[in-house]
Design a protein around this motif. Structure first.
Motif, PDB file in Angstrom:
ATOM      1  N   ARG A  58       0.832  -1.205   0.000  1.00 12.24           N
ATOM      2  CA  ARG A  58       0.000   0.000   0.000  1.00 12.24           C
ATOM      3  C   ARG A  58       0.860   1.245   0.000  1.00 12.24           C
ATOM      4  O   ARG A  58       0.571   2.217  -0.698  1.00 12.24           O
ATOM      5  CB  ARG A  58      -0.948   0.006   1.198  1.00 12.24           C
ATOM      6  CG  ARG A  58      -2.102  -0.969   1.064  1.00 12.24           C
ATOM      7  CD  ARG A  58      -3.018  -0.968   2.270  1.00 12.24           C
ATOM      8  NE  ARG A  58      -3.584   0.348   2.514  1.00 12.24           N
ATOM      9  CZ  ARG A  58      -4.185   0.688   3.656  1.00 12.24           C
ATOM     10  NH1 ARG A  58      -4.272  -0.170   4.650  1.00 12.24           N
ATOM     11  NH2 ARG A  58      -4.690   1.891   3.806  1.00 12.24           N
ATOM     12  N   ALA A  59       1.924   1.225   0.797  1.00 14.60           N
ATOM     13  CA  ALA A  59       2.820   2.383   0.865  1.00 14.60           C
ATOM     14  C   ALA A  59       3.493   2.619  -0.492  1.00 14.60           C
ATOM     15  O   ALA A  59       3.558   3.758  -0.962  1.00 14.60           O
ATOM     16  CB  ALA A  59       3.863   2.174   1.957  1.00 14.60           C
ATOM     17  N   ALA A  60       3.960   1.565  -1.129  1.00 21.07           N
ATOM     18  CA  ALA A  60       4.617   1.698  -2.436  1.00 21.07           C
ATOM     19  C   ALA A  60       3.653   2.280  -3.471  1.00 21.07           C
ATOM     20  O   ALA A  60       4.036   3.153  -4.268  1.00 21.07           O
ATOM     21  CB  ALA A  60       5.168   0.354  -2.899  1.00 21.07           C
ATOM     22  N   ARG A  61       2.408   1.818  -3.449  1.00 18.86           N
ATOM     23  CA  ARG A  61       1.406   2.361  -4.376  1.00 18.86           C
ATOM     24  C   ARG A  61       1.169   3.844  -4.106  1.00 18.86           C
ATOM     25  O   ARG A  61       1.044   4.650  -5.040  1.00 18.86           O
ATOM     26  CB  ARG A  61       0.102   1.587  -4.275  1.00 18.86           C
ATOM     27  CG  ARG A  61       0.117   0.253  -4.995  1.00 18.86           C
ATOM     28  CD  ARG A  61      -1.273  -0.348  -5.169  1.00 18.86           C
ATOM     29  NE  ARG A  61      -2.008  -0.503  -3.920  1.00 18.86           N
ATOM     30  CZ  ARG A  61      -1.946  -1.576  -3.126  1.00 18.86           C
ATOM     31  NH1 ARG A  61      -1.178  -2.608  -3.461  1.00 18.86           N
ATOM     32  NH2 ARG A  61      -2.650  -1.639  -2.015  1.00 18.86           N
ATOM     33  N   LEU A  73       9.338   1.059   4.295  1.00 19.59           N
ATOM     34  CA  LEU A  73       8.854   1.585   5.567  1.00 19.59           C
ATOM     35  C   LEU A  73      10.008   1.787   6.543  1.00 19.59           C
ATOM     36  O   LEU A  73       9.994   2.712   7.350  1.00 19.59           O
ATOM     37  CB  LEU A  73       7.788   0.651   6.143  1.00 19.59           C
ATOM     38  CG  LEU A  73       6.524   0.570   5.282  1.00 19.59           C
ATOM     39  CD1 LEU A  73       5.574  -0.492   5.818  1.00 19.59           C
ATOM     40  CD2 LEU A  73       5.832   1.916   5.197  1.00 19.59           C
ATOM     41  N   HIS A  74      11.024   0.949   6.451  1.00 15.96           N
ATOM     42  CA  HIS A  74      12.193   1.123   7.314  1.00 15.96           C
ATOM     43  C   HIS A  74      12.944   2.402   6.928  1.00 15.96           C
ATOM     44  O   HIS A  74      13.420   3.137   7.801  1.00 15.96           O
ATOM     45  CB  HIS A  74      13.107  -0.103   7.239  1.00 15.96           C
ATOM     46  CG  HIS A  74      14.040  -0.205   8.388  1.00 15.96           C
ATOM     47  ND1 HIS A  74      13.628  -0.593   9.642  1.00 15.96           N
ATOM     48  CD2 HIS A  74      15.353   0.058   8.487  1.00 15.96           C
ATOM     49  CE1 HIS A  74      14.662  -0.573  10.467  1.00 15.96           C
ATOM     50  NE2 HIS A  74      15.723  -0.187   9.785  1.00 15.96           N
ATOM     51  N   GLU A  75      13.028   2.687   5.628  1.00 16.30           N
ATOM     52  CA  GLU A  75      13.631   3.946   5.192  1.00 16.30           C
ATOM     53  C   GLU A  75      12.788   5.133   5.654  1.00 16.30           C
ATOM     54  O   GLU A  75      13.333   6.188   6.023  1.00 16.30           O
ATOM     55  CB  GLU A  75      13.782   3.961   3.675  1.00 16.30           C
ATOM     56  CG  GLU A  75      14.851   3.009   3.170  1.00 16.30           C
ATOM     57  CD  GLU A  75      14.806   2.802   1.658  1.00 16.30           C
ATOM     58  OE1 GLU A  75      15.893   2.632   1.091  1.00 16.30           O
ATOM     59  OE2 GLU A  75      13.704   2.812   1.063  1.00 16.30           O
ATOM     60  N   ALA A  76      11.476   4.975   5.668  1.00 18.29           N
ATOM     61  CA  ALA A  76      10.599   6.040   6.180  1.00 18.29           C
ATOM     62  C   ALA A  76      10.862   6.267   7.670  1.00 18.29           C
ATOM     63  O   ALA A  76      10.853   7.404   8.147  1.00 18.29           O
ATOM     64  CB  ALA A  76       9.129   5.684   5.933  1.00 18.29           C
ATOM     65  N   ARG A  77      11.111   5.195   8.408  1.00 14.85           N
ATOM     66  CA  ARG A  77      11.441   5.304   9.835  1.00 14.85           C
ATOM     67  C   ARG A  77      12.722   6.118  10.015  1.00 14.85           C
ATOM     68  O   ARG A  77      12.789   7.003  10.861  1.00 14.85           O
ATOM     69  CB  ARG A  77      11.589   3.891  10.412  1.00 14.85           C
ATOM     70  CG  ARG A  77      12.116   3.800  11.808  1.00 14.85           C
ATOM     71  CD  ARG A  77      12.294   2.322  12.197  1.00 14.85           C
ATOM     72  NE  ARG A  77      13.052   2.162  13.411  1.00 14.85           N
ATOM     73  CZ  ARG A  77      12.568   2.307  14.638  1.00 14.85           C
ATOM     74  NH1 ARG A  77      11.294   2.615  14.800  1.00 14.85           N
ATOM     75  NH2 ARG A  77      13.345   2.145  15.688  1.00 14.85           N
ATOM     76  N   HIS A  78      13.746   5.823   9.199  1.00 15.94           N
ATOM     77  CA  HIS A  78      14.999   6.573   9.285  1.00 15.94           C
ATOM     78  C   HIS A  78      14.795   8.034   8.865  1.00 15.94           C
ATOM     79  O   HIS A  78      15.408   8.939   9.437  1.00 15.94           O
ATOM     80  CB  HIS A  78      16.081   5.916   8.443  1.00 15.94           C
ATOM     81  CG  HIS A  78      16.589   4.627   9.016  1.00 15.94           C
ATOM     82  ND1 HIS A  78      17.114   4.524  10.289  1.00 15.94           N
ATOM     83  CD2 HIS A  78      16.636   3.386   8.506  1.00 15.94           C
ATOM     84  CE1 HIS A  78      17.467   3.277  10.524  1.00 15.94           C
ATOM     85  NE2 HIS A  78      17.182   2.563   9.458  1.00 15.94           N
ATOM     86  N   THR A  79      13.944   8.247   7.879  1.00  9.14           N
ATOM     87  CA  THR A  79      13.641   9.614   7.455  1.00  9.14           C
ATOM     88  C   THR A  79      12.985  10.385   8.592  1.00  9.14           C
ATOM     89  O   THR A  79      13.330  11.544   8.856  1.00  9.14           O
ATOM     90  CB  THR A  79      12.735   9.600   6.203  1.00  9.14           C
ATOM     91  OG1 THR A  79      13.418   8.907   5.163  1.00  9.14           O
ATOM     92  CG2 THR A  79      12.381  10.999   5.759  1.00  9.14           C
TER      93      THR A  79
END
Length: 134
Positions: A58-61, A73-79
């Motif tokens: 869903r996030a990728a879409r 989502l892990h990259e979003a966490r680091h962001t």
């Protein structure tokens, strides 16, 4: 419920409060009004908050629909952590938000992003001493 990644420990309760910027808060409020007050944003029931692959898809879409290159989502966490540091959040507070077992984990992972070179430290101390002398 926010579960921790491989770079942190799960909080005793498995949940924790995190700060929500007003723009995101407004989006979450609209979603809650449209979908009911179950308290879940991604899941269907409290017993199954979400399936990681479903959430990632869903996030990728959503990234693609916004015309952006998808990140994990892990990259979003680091962001999130990086943006919090840039905004001036202290390491102890960030450690709590990230669910790290201790602030040392936060420093080990994100210390390179935190202010602290000698010139900057001297300037901050000068500003503090100047304001304290008034």
């Amino acid at each position: 419920m926010i579960r921790s990644g491989d770079d942190c420990a799960i909080a005793a309760t498995g949940t924790r409060p995190v700060p929500i910027p007003s723009a995101l808060g407004a989006h979450l409020a609209r979603h809650r009004l449209a979908h009911g007050a179950s308290g879940l944003f991604f899941g269907r029931t409290p017993e199954t908050p979400f399936q990681p692959t479903t959430l990632a898809n869903r996030a990728a879409r959503a990234w693609r629909a916004a015309g952006l290159e998808p990140i994990t989502l892990h990259e979003a966490r680091h962001t999130f952590a990086s943006m919090m540091i840039a905004a001036g959040i202290n390491a102890k507070a960030l450690s709590t938000y990230m669910g790290h077992a201790g602030v040392a984990i936060t420093y080990d992972r994100y210390g390179h992003l935190m202010p602290g070179n000698e010139a900057e430290a001297a300037g901050l101390l000068d500003a503090y001493l100047t304001s304290a002398a008034r």
